[in-house]
Design an enzyme around this catalytic site. Sequence first.
Site, PDB file in Angstrom:
ATOM      1  N   CYS A 147       0.485  -1.297  -0.029  1.00 56.32           N
ATOM      2  CA  CYS A 147       0.295  -0.038   0.101  1.00 56.32           C
ATOM      3  C   CYS A 147       0.937   1.318  -0.052  1.00 56.32           C
ATOM      4  O   CYS A 147       0.251   2.446  -0.467  1.00 56.32           O
ATOM      5  CB  CYS A 147      -1.385   0.222   1.380  1.00 56.32           C
ATOM      6  SG  CYS A 147      -2.101  -1.463   1.042  1.00 56.32           S
ATOM      7  N   CYS A 173       0.322   2.535   6.666  1.00 58.59           N
ATOM      8  CA  CYS A 173       0.587   0.998   6.800  1.00 58.59           C
ATOM      9  C   CYS A 173       0.985   0.213   5.610  1.00 58.59           C
ATOM     10  O   CYS A 173       0.305   0.775   4.248  1.00 58.59           O
ATOM     11  CB  CYS A 173       0.187   0.784   7.635  1.00 58.59           C
ATOM     12  SG  CYS A 173      -1.761   0.218   6.844  1.00 58.59           S
TER      13      CYS A 173
END
Length: 474
Positions: free
Chosen positions: A138, A458
């Site tokens: 991500c 994250c």
Amino acid sequence: MSSMLTHAVRNLPASSTWAARGCNLLLFLLIITFLSAVQPKSKKTLAKSGVKNIVVVEGVRIPFLQSGTSYADLMPHDLARAALQGLLNRTSVPRDVVDYIVYGTVIQEVKTSNVAREAALGAGFSDKTPAHTVTMACISSNQAMTTGVGMIAAGQCDVVVAGGVELMSDVPIRHSRKMRKTMLTLNRAKTLGQKLSLISKIRPDYFAPELPAVAEFSTSETMGHSADRLAAAFAISRLEQDEYALRSHTLAKKAQDGGLLLDVVPFKVPGKDTVTKDNGIRPSSMEQMGKLKPAFVKPYGTVTAANSSFLTDGASAILLMSEEKALAMGYKPKAYLRDFVYVSQDPKDQLLLGPTYATPKVLEKAGLTMADIDVFEFHEAFAGQILANLKAMDSDWFAQNYMGRKSKVGAPPLEKFNTWGGSLSLGHPFGATGCRLVITAAHRLKKEGGQYGLVAACAAGGQGHAMLVELYPQ
């Protein structure tokens, strides 16, 4: 006050020359003190001696859409090309000025494994312009941006375009490993007998497809399961998660209606209408959200479709330059990209705690504290993940037992946190989100009058990223 003192000095008798001089000095000191008290003090710049200033000239993204909607018939390079063309249209930067192009993506289309190159050629860049693709879950476009930062800082380039793309509407579905092995062996068979022998060994279970999953290879656990366990570990209730998700959608809708999402550029989808805005922003009600069943840990989990980011299609692009190059070309940059860090931790129990670990490190590199930050833009994978990070950052116990710190770093105040919505509402095309975070931070700094922005995210694999963004002098 200064006018009263000035009047008093001007009306001193002529014989009081030395007294007048003393009063003039006193007046000067009082005026300086007065002005210092009423004028806000500007913060220090994060520029470093001997290090190039690297600026964001502009950043754009095509609308982020729920997978299976208007982008469903396209390929990833189509979306990335549209973002690049949107950036070119917005900035009018000549294509031949761009030294390098870097894109981030997560689930790669096999036919366009270097999606950066295919998108660049499609957008009309010269075939002499190098391009490569990076992946870091991500935070893939974060990696693309910092790769560009490194190239410019090293003097290899002056102008880099970074971005990210994801198309969840059409992900690669593979044959089983047994079937793949048989087919590859069959391709090498020379005689009919050899081919018939291999075909005879194929069993019905060979035809079962391998579907991609948003799961950790090392733990075989989906991110949703990890988010559910993380929420439970930090005692975050279903109600708290739903409330935070509703906040994200409500703020995103307000920002969209108020024309604040300046990074969005329209995209004429071939054969369809022009898409002009994100379609996942859907403020609901606590009652409606409460009706949804747990999506991962059943029946007692707290993570649902309502408090999770949805599968999203989208692409982004950002124009990075050395400050000298940007000014020489007549651009007014939006922001500086300053210190950044990457972190890694346990991919099972701390999979989604990247912002907690990255934030204090990047602040310490720059000599700042949480109180110095004016805007926070954190990636929202799940409401439980965001709230767990905020609780972890505000816990002395967690800091001492897991981070090797003497005390907590402190949680960002919500009035400065994701105030234009986040990934829960705007969408999360894995590889494209980082660029959205950075350009949103820059726009918010200008709109809200701040100087420092902190971007954090994250990523799968138990990794994370944080970067400091400094508003360019207005």
